[in-house]
Design an enzyme around this catalytic site. Sequence first.
Site, PDB file in Angstrom:
ATOM      1  CG  ASN A  28      34.053  -3.501  20.197  1.00 39.97           C
ATOM      2  OD1 ASN A  28      33.305  -2.635  20.697  1.00 39.97           O
ATOM      3  ND2 ASN A  28      34.107  -2.846  18.776  1.00 39.97           N
ATOM      4  NE  ARG A  60      17.881   0.678  35.728  1.00 40.20           N
ATOM      5  CZ  ARG A  60      17.545   0.345  37.205  1.00 40.20           C
ATOM      6  NH1 ARG A  60      18.597  -0.729  37.026  1.00 40.20           N
ATOM      7  NH2 ARG A  60      17.325   1.197  37.539  1.00 40.20           N
ATOM      8  CG  HIS A 116      30.644  -2.366  14.449  1.00 39.56           C
ATOM      9  ND1 HIS A 116      30.800  -3.645  14.478  1.00 39.56           N
ATOM     10  CD2 HIS A 116      29.788  -2.304  13.407  1.00 39.56           C
ATOM     11  CE1 HIS A 116      30.446  -3.826  13.019  1.00 39.56           C
ATOM     12  NE2 HIS A 116      29.729  -3.103  12.684  1.00 39.56           N
ATOM     13  NE  ARG A 139      25.846  -5.177  15.441  1.00 41.32           N
ATOM     14  CZ  ARG A 139      26.693  -5.268  14.081  1.00 41.32           C
ATOM     15  NH1 ARG A 139      26.498  -5.335  13.365  1.00 41.32           N
ATOM     16  NH2 ARG A 139      28.041  -6.157  14.831  1.00 41.32           N
ATOM     17  CD  GLU A 155      34.860  -2.616  14.815  1.00 41.95           C
ATOM     18  OE1 GLU A 155      36.538  -3.866  14.387  1.00 41.95           O
ATOM     19  OE2 GLU A 155      34.422  -3.347  14.652  1.00 41.95           O
ATOM     20  CB  THR A 215      28.074 -10.308  16.799  1.00 42.43           C
ATOM     21  OG1 THR A 215      29.989  -9.968  16.607  1.00 42.43           O
ATOM     22  CG2 THR A 215      28.307 -11.868  16.287  1.00 42.43           C
ATOM     23  CG  HIS A 255      34.223 -11.991  15.840  1.00 42.58           C
ATOM     24  ND1 HIS A 255      33.859 -10.892  15.573  1.00 42.58           N
ATOM     25  CD2 HIS A 255      33.957 -13.120  16.249  1.00 42.58           C
ATOM     26  CE1 HIS A 255      32.712 -11.648  16.190  1.00 42.58           C
ATOM     27  NE2 HIS A 255      32.575 -13.051  16.446  1.00 42.58           N
ATOM     28  CG  ASP A 256      34.157 -14.767  19.420  1.00 41.94           C
ATOM     29  OD1 ASP A 256      33.771 -14.256  19.652  1.00 41.94           O
ATOM     30  OD2 ASP A 256      34.053 -15.753  18.204  1.00 41.94           O
ATOM     31  N   GLY A 284      36.766  -6.587  22.276  1.00 41.71           N
ATOM     32  CA  GLY A 284      35.276  -6.525  23.254  1.00 41.71           C
ATOM     33  C   GLY A 284      34.744  -7.120  24.361  1.00 41.71           C
TER      34      GLY A 284
END
Length: 237
Positions: A7, A18, A43, A45, A70, A100, A190-191, A213
Amino acid sequence: MTKLSVNINKIATLRNARGGHIPDVLAVAADCESFGAQGITVHPRPDGRHIKYDDVVQLGKLVRTEFNIEGYPSPSFMDLVTTVRPTQVTLVPDAESQLTSDHGWDTWADEAFLRETTKRLHACGIRVSIFIAADQRMARGAARIGADRIELYTGPYAASYAADRDAAIAPFVETAACCRELGLGVNAGHDLSLENLAFFHRAIPWADEVSIGHALICDALYLGLKETIRSYRACLA
């Protein structure tokens, strides 16, 4: 073989801090593939705080492995993915302002919505994965909907891993076994990290894919991107 999909949202977050094009999201995606990643995940958003819709369009032309997008299936998201037509779309029940992903779908309460969404994606030749908690009932709901895969939300596993890894993994093994019986593919994310990934893989070696990710990009700050991807692939060997 359980594939590693990287990810790259955090790369876009750094770029956006920046403005401009440094780091180059497209170049990093290509490098990840050349270093051994077997897929690229994004993903997008609604607020564009990391990966932007234009990035997704450009990545769709660039990615040579599996491309996984996603997100919550809003009208704009659905227009995006049915235009880009990635390998896979992972449906996630995120609110617009959510920091998240932190929960899975209720595949029974949202059955009609998810069924229609899945049907539309299938018509475009896109594999559909539904993000769920480690819950056999939710897996059965995903099968009823017609999904190809589910993605297990592994946040609770990662949070409990250090205290009792056997207890932490148990509901995930049960749900993944249920999916195998139902003919559903199993993804996870996830994690997941270098600390907990190998144990997860040993417990569920038939998982199709993990998407990672945040932890992977953090590790790359110390190890370098090439060595980090090699290390994550080693956890899945």
